[in-house]
Design a protein around this motif. Sequence first.
Motif, short mmCIF file in Angstrom:
data_model
loop_
_atom_site.label_atom_id
_atom_site.label_comp_id
_atom_site.label_asym_id
_atom_site.label_seq_id
_atom_site.Cartn_x
_atom_site.Cartn_y
_atom_site.Cartn_z
N THR A 1 15.88 -31.84 2.58
CA THR A 1 15.02 -30.75 3.04
C THR A 1 15.76 -29.45 2.82
OG1 THR A 1 13.67 -29.98 4.90
CG2 THR A 1 15.86 -30.81 5.45
N ASN B 1 16.30 -13.69 1.81
CA ASN B 1 17.35 -14.69 2.07
C ASN B 1 18.56 -14.11 2.80
OD1 ASN B 1 16.07 -17.00 0.89
ND2 ASN B 1 16.35 -16.01 -1.09
N CYS C 1 19.87 -25.65 0.07
CA CYS C 1 18.55 -25.02 -0.07
C CYS C 1 18.50 -24.31 -1.42
CB CYS C 1 18.31 -24.00 1.04
SG CYS C 1 16.70 -23.19 0.95
N TRP C 2 17.59 -24.73 -2.24
CA TRP C 2 17.42 -24.07 -3.54
C TRP C 2 17.05 -22.60 -3.30
CZ3 TRP C 2 17.37 -26.97 -8.25
CH2 TRP C 2 17.21 -26.16 -9.38
N ILE C 3 17.77 -21.69 -3.92
CA ILE C 3 17.48 -20.25 -3.76
C ILE C 3 17.22 -19.63 -5.13
CG2 ILE C 3 18.42 -18.01 -3.04
CD1 ILE C 3 18.07 -19.79 -0.68
N ALA C 4 16.02 -19.07 -5.28
CA ALA C 4 15.70 -18.39 -6.54
C ALA C 4 15.44 -16.90 -6.32
CB ALA C 4 14.49 -19.03 -7.20
N ALA C 5 15.20 -16.52 -5.06
CA ALA C 5 14.89 -15.11 -4.79
C ALA C 5 16.20 -14.34 -4.61
CB ALA C 5 14.01 -14.99 -3.55
N SER D 1 6.24 -26.48 4.42
CA SER D 1 7.26 -27.08 3.57
C SER D 1 7.25 -28.60 3.49
CB SER D 1 8.64 -26.58 3.98
OG SER D 1 9.02 -27.18 5.18
N LYS D 2 6.61 -29.25 4.42
CA LYS D 2 6.61 -30.72 4.29
C LYS D 2 5.33 -31.25 3.66
CE LYS D 2 10.54 -31.27 4.75
NZ LYS D 2 11.03 -31.22 3.38
N ARG E 1 2.88 -32.09 0.75
CA ARG E 1 2.90 -32.34 -0.69
C ARG E 1 1.52 -32.77 -1.14
NH1 ARG E 1 7.24 -30.32 0.13
NH2 ARG E 1 9.24 -30.96 -0.74
C1 LIG Z 1 12.64 -22.98 -7.67
C2 LIG Z 1 12.77 -22.88 -6.17
C3 LIG Z 1 13.04 -21.64 -5.59
C4 LIG Z 1 13.20 -21.52 -4.20
N1 LIG Z 1 13.60 -20.32 -3.67
C5 LIG Z 1 13.82 -20.23 -2.33
C6 LIG Z 1 14.36 -19.04 -1.78
O1 LIG Z 1 14.65 -18.06 -2.46
N2 LIG Z 1 14.55 -18.99 -0.43
C7 LIG Z 1 14.29 -20.06 0.38
O2 LIG Z 1 14.53 -19.95 1.59
N3 LIG Z 1 13.79 -21.21 -0.12
C8 LIG Z 1 13.57 -21.32 -1.44
N4 LIG Z 1 13.12 -22.52 -1.99
C9 LIG Z 1 12.87 -23.66 -1.11
C10 LIG Z 1 11.38 -23.97 -0.99
O3 LIG Z 1 10.76 -23.03 -0.16
C11 LIG Z 1 11.24 -25.39 -0.42
O4 LIG Z 1 11.81 -26.31 -1.34
C12 LIG Z 1 9.79 -25.80 -0.19
O5 LIG Z 1 9.21 -24.98 0.82
C13 LIG Z 1 9.68 -27.26 0.27
O6 LIG Z 1 10.43 -27.46 1.44
P1 LIG Z 1 11.61 -28.53 1.51
O7 LIG Z 1 12.63 -28.16 0.45
O8 LIG Z 1 12.19 -28.42 2.90
O9 LIG Z 1 11.01 -29.89 1.24
C14 LIG Z 1 12.99 -22.66 -3.36
C15 LIG Z 1 12.72 -23.91 -3.96
C16 LIG Z 1 12.64 -24.01 -5.34
C17 LIG Z 1 12.43 -25.38 -5.95
#
Ligand SMILES: Cc1cc2nc3c(=O)[nH]c(=O)nc-3n(C[C@H](O)[C@H](O)[C@H](O)COP(=O)(O)O)c2cc1C
Length: 180
Positions: free
Chosen positions: A11, A66, A117-121, A165-166, A168
């Motif tokens: 998550t 972020n 946590c994936w961060i793209a922003a 976020s949960k 799908r």
């Molecule tokens: C390409 C990508 C970019 C994302 N960028 C951000 C981000 O900048 N900040 C953040 O808090 N979460 C970011 N997320 C997380 C997503 O919000 C999160 O994966 C989605 O809401 C699903 O929730 P989970 O990961 O808890 O299952 C990113 C996820 C992906 C795959």
Amino acid sequence: MEFTDVIESRTSTRTYRGKEVEDDKIEYVLECARLAPSWANRQCWRFIVVRDKEKIKALSKTSIVNRWLRKVPIIIVACGDPTSSGVNNNIDYFAVDVAIAMEHIILAATDIGLGSCWIAAFDEKKVKEVLEIPNRIRVVALTPLGYPAQKSGMSDKTIKLFARSKKRKNLNEIVRYEKW
Ligand SMILES: Cc1cc2nc3c(=O)[nH]c(=O)nc-3n(C[C@H](O)[C@H](O)[C@H](O)COP(=O)(O)O)c2cc1C
């Protein structure tokens, strides 16, 4: 963990305990990235492990959404060298290569009890300035790493609510058989 448990328990973690992450755990997740597949096996990825608190603070300021990153114990910055990957059908594969390796890190981290946590922003130019990354290198993604806190903080709860976020899509919404 069983593979399915890793997938199901992963998550996005935005609230961390102060506990230090052991070096061998960082090395383990990086080793998992190293084994990822890539365009022509060119392995265009480069990772920067950031533990310095001032740099973490500076990285948190490269994104408005972020800011919560300022409190994380580690940030891994996943970069790619486009000259070491390829382009096909107008798709830049350096981003794909780095994304696959990053997901290896994220799943490996989950397996050993670490949050990510994936961060793209983020503002790529500012990230590059903070970490002295050369011009030709692209920053594809960031992830914090650390031990998840028992309770989620405010920004975590807000983002999870906002992104539902949960939730799908069902398989029947995303899979077609034999034709579009
Ligand atoms: C390409 C990508 C970019 C994302 N960028 C951000 C981000 O900048 N900040 C953040 O808090 N979460 C970011 N997320 C997380 C997503 O919000 C999160 O994966 C989605 O809401 C699903 O929730 P989970 O990961 O808890 O299952 C990113 C996820 C992906 C795959």
